[in-house]
Design an enzyme around this catalytic site. Structure first.
Site, PDB file in Angstrom:
ATOM      1  N   LYS B 165       0.702  -1.331   0.191  1.00 33.24           N
ATOM      2  CA  LYS B 165       0.057  -0.251  -0.242  1.00 33.24           C
ATOM      3  C   LYS B 165       0.891   1.070   0.413  1.00 33.24           C
ATOM      4  O   LYS B 165       2.083   1.420   0.308  1.00 33.24           O
ATOM      5  CB  LYS B 165      -0.764  -0.259   1.327  1.00 33.24           C
ATOM      6  CG  LYS B 165      -0.198   0.167   2.660  1.00 33.24           C
ATOM      7  CD  LYS B 165      -0.435   0.895   3.653  1.00 33.24           C
ATOM      8  CE  LYS B 165      -0.639   1.540   4.315  1.00 33.24           C
ATOM      9  NZ  LYS B 165      -1.055   2.220   5.953  1.00 33.24           N
ATOM     10  N   ASP B 252      -3.634   7.200   4.354  1.00 29.41           N
ATOM     11  CA  ASP B 252      -3.051   6.662   5.660  1.00 29.41           C
ATOM     12  C   ASP B 252      -3.249   5.198   5.714  1.00 29.41           C
ATOM     13  O   ASP B 252      -3.090   3.966   5.920  1.00 29.41           O
ATOM     14  CB  ASP B 252      -2.028   7.082   6.304  1.00 29.41           C
ATOM     15  CG  ASP B 252      -0.958   6.444   6.898  1.00 29.41           C
ATOM     16  OD1 ASP B 252       0.093   5.468   6.266  1.00 29.41           O
ATOM     17  OD2 ASP B 252      -1.012   6.418   8.176  1.00 29.41           O
ATOM     18  N   HIS B 257      -7.196   0.636   5.878  1.00 32.35           N
ATOM     19  CA  HIS B 257      -6.938   0.019   6.706  1.00 32.35           C
ATOM     20  C   HIS B 257      -8.816   0.087   7.666  1.00 32.35           C
ATOM     21  O   HIS B 257      -9.208  -1.433   7.069  1.00 32.35           O
ATOM     22  CB  HIS B 257      -6.891  -0.374   7.671  1.00 32.35           C
ATOM     23  CG  HIS B 257      -5.230   0.133   7.870  1.00 32.35           C
ATOM     24  ND1 HIS B 257      -4.592  -1.176   6.592  1.00 32.35           N
ATOM     25  CD2 HIS B 257      -4.186   0.698   8.129  1.00 32.35           C
ATOM     26  CE1 HIS B 257      -3.235  -1.137   6.686  1.00 32.35           C
ATOM     27  NE2 HIS B 257      -3.059   0.240   7.698  1.00 32.35           N
TER      28      HIS B 257
END
Lengths: 428, 507
Positions: B165, B252, B257
């Site tokens: 990622k 981020d 996530h």
């Protein structure tokens, strides 16, 4: 999913033409396809019970070698008809022998080797070789060949394989052994599945299970001493070996480990004083392997074993702190036995940590109760009781798991349990 | 310190699949991720006997290291682990190789291909290769193209590429990167990694939902009032200022996530446990998800940035005072937002996502709050009955909890809430594998279940496009609210929930 037949009807060839035919098949007919770069599976597939059931008219054919519910039902019905005890398992070699004494001459359509369980075909064996011994003495060697490719949409690339069947009576198959070596691609792993009793054709088994090949046996099939000795010698020789009987016991190992997963229970494992295992019928190997696994994991030292009345086996271990652990293996009669002989149906573990309440762990099979093991003063102990789910996996499914796992060596737990189980079995 | 005895009966019970013979090629082998995560994970797999003897790791980076240098650097990085398992390390390290490679230099790729052939012969790795791009994200596209041009991805059965990622910076760049990657390799060869999916507890969301019958009937808009997904960190930006300044919390943490946790929590049951079936359902639910107010995103999103805080003994710098950070930075270190999912199951249920740095606790969790009982028959100790909550704790203290009302002891019929807990530690007492162990093994086994597919990534970026555009075009409409380090984010975030009559759970 139901088993799959090869798409192409197998071609019957004179044995000497087999190798040339396969070479031609791959260099011309299947030139555009990449051959599956997987493995060879070599199967000893006697299917004696199935053959006899069809021959005696107790089961409709064809004979496939794949265990199906109709086969188990017919075999269960045949047990009392052959005057065998009800606790005889439907796939027991004893039933095959008893059926062999019965008259019958129904024709047998033989599709062994062509009827591939989908769990196995999903792994796209490059070559599936089946040795199919027949009931007819004097039947000469027949060789059948078929290519197969995945159905469109099953995979991303056409990775084809082929199927080879060697059929005939025992003598004919022994002659056919010389054909086998060139049929096994040297650059691919080769699995040998001995899907029959370990008592039969030991020299053929020896010849098939060359050291580099991954042998799969079933220690529920054969006399206990022969089964454990074979397992032990294979482990000792370093040749990879897998045991379906050991794999079928997976739920018992897992359930017992689960009882001791909570950290608060773990100390009790250092204070085991008694282990009792109940097995179906009189085949003790699965129960002995389970006891041997525990003894190995808990560091117990084997002291002695002896046979007791009622086909019981009793043994003593010594813990690392010198305390004795008593082990009893008890055969229990059951009305509807599992498909394989000697399945574990109950386990009791008694732990007596000093200064604390004793712990009694009882595991019992979904198929039966725990009353026998619950007797004997358990009320004063902390009781942990679990029901172990019955395994519904077929042998083909277990085989598929092995093939998919890719392991090229013997499971280390089995490797250490096998020699200990062999010691636990008292000599006759 | 409490020492937990291992469960001797558990040892060796799991028969994991063994990786097929192959060579794992790591680009960026001199970087942080390789020695912190990848090589330790590979060594763990080796010790678990899940790597075959026909296995090799080829590290590639621009530094002119030798094989021995690479082995030495890795041994140094693994430190005590190597000393504790010296024999195993020596065997493992014999399969570590290094080749200086610059992915932008075609002749280097030619040399790489030759080296791989040599390794195939040395280690019998049978031309099976997994390429791991642990390089700067700007080289993902060109790296894949270079590998394809060198013919190293031409066999879809024998070659795979793992991409770290972040996959793109926004919807457009993710689409473009997908286009380049998919021109270089088939989708089945591409493994986009999100290490959150390697966590046991994240995977447990699937098991909890689909292996138990009690949850499925109530896992919908009829019974669930709202869902909160939180990923809180106590750390600041640390040494990642350069990267973080250009990404911020949204890129981020949220896009990957938190969005993966959202997808697993809200997806429909797949027909079978099959990588494509699962990824289809994840992609479908993400395609139905949207910001609660796409036209005026400032109504459903709050950005924050930590300011100095901590205690007199241990003061903590604010984000703008961190080394490498622009003193006037408007990068968010905290973001909270409200989403909706427009499908039959979730229509009208608000989903609140939040993540931030320098919060009071390190924790990730999913909280499902159920609707209140339709009639209140009993007096509640707290005035009104507390809504039932199912809390899936992702980390730390991994497990799950359920809050429900019971009768308070004594005369009368007053109710009060109690908590029922399941803890991985108490039940299993064994540490689970680090996420990279699972993910690396799966990638090398060719199992894409825990990797994000191209359309999933695009759907995730598309969901946040109105926010990203707003931040880009008119940042003043989505101001960065300061919050004191080690507090639960800006007050505006509480107000966002307050408008819906809710409060963030304070774990």
């Amino acid at each position: 999913m139901s088993p799959q037949l090869t798409l192409q009807a197998p071609v019957a060839l004179p044995p000497p033409e087999l190798t040339d035919y396969l070479d031609k098949l791959w260099s011309h007919d299947l030139e555009s396809s990449s051959g599956a770069s997987t493995f060879t599976l070599l199967v000893w597939q006697p299917a004696w019970v199935e053959q006899h059931l069809v021959r005696t008219g107790r089961l409709d054919g064809p004979v496939t070698g794949v265990v199906r519910s109709e086969l188990l039902e017919a075999a269960r019905e045949a047990v009392p008809a052959c005057d065998l005890p009800l606790s005889i398992s439907p796939l027991s070699p004893k039933l095959a022998w008893a059926l062999g004494q019965q008259i019958g001459n129904h024709p047998i359509e033989d599709l062994r080797g062509q009827h591939i369980d989908s769990a196995i075909s999903a792994f796209q064996p490059r070559r599936l070789i089946t040795l199919a011994p027949t009931l007819n003495h004097g039947q000469p060697l027949e060789t059948l060949v078929a290519a197969y490719c995945p159905l469109p949409g099953e995979g991303t690339a056409a990775a084809c394989g082929d199927v080879v069947v060697l059929r005939g009576d025992f003598g004919a198959l022994q002659q056919g052994l010389q054909l086998l070596q060139p049929l096994v691609p040297a650059d691919l792993p080769c699995w040998v599945w001995w899907n029959g009793s370990l008592d039969e054709a030991p020299e053929l088994l020896e010849a098939l299970a060359e050291p580099g090949r991954r042998l799969v046996i079933d220690t529920a099939m054969g006399t206990p001493r022969r089964c454990l000795d074979l397992l032990e010698s294979r482990v000792a020789s370093g040749g990879p070996v897998n045991d379906l009987n050991w794999l079928r016991q997976r739920a018992w190992r897992e359930s017992l480990a689960m009882v001791f997963d909570p950290p608060s229970r773990r100390d009790a494992l250092n204070h085991v004083v008694q282990l009792d295992i109940d097995v179906e019928g009189t085949h003790p190997v699965q129960g002995l392997l389970l006891a041997a696994w525990m003894a190995d994991r808990l560091g117990w030292h084997w002291v002695e074993s002896h046979a007791a009345p009622g086909d019981e086996i009793r043994a003593e271990f010594e813990r690392t702190d010198g305390v004795t652990v008593q082990f009893h293996l008890t055969p229990v009669p059951v009305g509807v036995p599992s498909s394989h002989p000697g399945s574990v149906v109950g386990l009791r573990l008694i732990c007596k940590p000093p200064g604390r309440q004793a712990l009694c762990v009882i595991l019992c099979s979904e198929s039966g109760g725990c009353m026998r093991l619950e007797a004997g003063g358990m009320a004063r102990m902390e009781l942990a009781e679990e029901v172990v789910p019955m395994g519904h996996a077929t042998d083909e499914w277990e085989m598929a798991r092995l093939l998919g796992g890719g392991h090229d060596s013997t499971n280390p737990l089995l490797a250490t349990a096998a020699p200990l189980a062999a010691k636990l079995l008292p000599n006759a | 310190m409490t020492v937990t005895l291992t469960n001797p009966l558990r040892v060796g019970l799991r028969q994991e699949r063994v990786v097929s013979p192959q060579c794992l090629v790591i680009f960026g082998a001199s970087g942080d991720l390789t020695h912190r995560k990848l090589v330790p994970a590979l060594f763990e797999l080796f010790r678990q006997r899940r790597l075959p003897t026909e296995f090799a790791v080829l590290g590639c980076a621009r530094r002119p290291w030798s094989d021995e240098d690479f082995r030495g650097h890795m041994a140094e990085a693994l430190g005590d682990l190597v000393h504790e398992h010296r024999g195993a390390w020596d065997q493992f390290a014999a399969g570590l190789f290094y080749e200086p490679v610059d992915l932008q230099q075609p002749e280097h790729l030619v040399r790489l291909a030759q080296r791989l052939e040599v390794i195939d012969r040395q280690r019998a790795t049978r031309s099976n290769r997994t390429f791991y791009l642990s390089v700067s994200p700007k080289f993902y596209g060109s790296g894949c193209s270079a590998l394809a041009a060198a013919g190293l991805l031409s066999d879809p059965e024998r070659s795979r590429v793992v991409i770290e990622k972040p996959f793109g910076r926004d919807y457009g760049s993710a689409q473009e990167l997908n286009r380049i990657v998919q021109a270089s390799a088939k989708e089945s060869q591409v493994f986009r990694i999100d290490h959150y999916l390697g966590k046991e507890t994240v995977q447990n969301i699937l098991v909890l939902r689909f292996a138990n019958t009690i949850f499925e009937p109530i896992w919908n808009r009829n019974y669930i009032a709202s869902v909160e997904i939180t990923a809180a960190e106590t750390v600041g930006v640390e040494e990642r200022a350069g990267y973080y300044e250009s990404s911020g919390a949204l890129r981020d943490m949220v896009q990957n996530h938190l969005t993966q946790m959202l997808a697993l929590t809200t997806m429909e049951a797949p027909g079978r446990f099959d990588p494509e079936a699962i990824r289809n359902e994840k992609a479908k639910v993400l395609q139905s998800a949207r910001l609660a107010d796409e036209l005026e995103p400032w109504n459903c999103c709050v950005r924050g940035q930590y300011s100095p805080g901590g205690s007199a003994e241990r003061p903590l710098a604010g984000y703008r005072q961190e080394p490498g950070v622009n003193p006037n930075s408007t990068t968010e270190t905290y973001v909270a937002m409200k989403l909706f999912i427009d499908n039959w199951r979730w229509q009208g249920v608000p989903f609140y996502l939040r993540t931030g740095k320098r919060l009071p606790k390190r924790m990730s969790e999913v909280v499902l709050t159920f609707r209140e009982a339709p009639v209140h028959l009993f007096d509640a100790a707290g005035g009104s009955p507390t809504a039932n909550q199912l809390i899936l704790r992702i980390q730390p203290d991994e497990g799950a909890g359920f809050r429900f009302e019971v009768k308070s002891p004594g005369s009368g019929m007053r109710s009060r809430p109690v908590d029922m807990h399941f803890s991985y530690d108490e039940s299993f007492g064994e540490p689970s594998d680090e996420g990279y162990v699972r993910l690396l093994a799966d990638a090398m086994l060719g199992d894409p279940t825990l990797f994000t597919r191209g359309d999933e990534v695009e759907a995730a970026w598309r969901m946040y496009t109105p926010l990203l555009e707003l931040i880009e075009d008119s940042p003043w409409q989505l101001p960065v609210h300061p919050y004191e380090a080690r507090t639960w984010g800006p007050a505006a975030s509480d107000s966002m929930l307050g408008r819906d009559g809710l409060m963030w759970r304070r774990p």
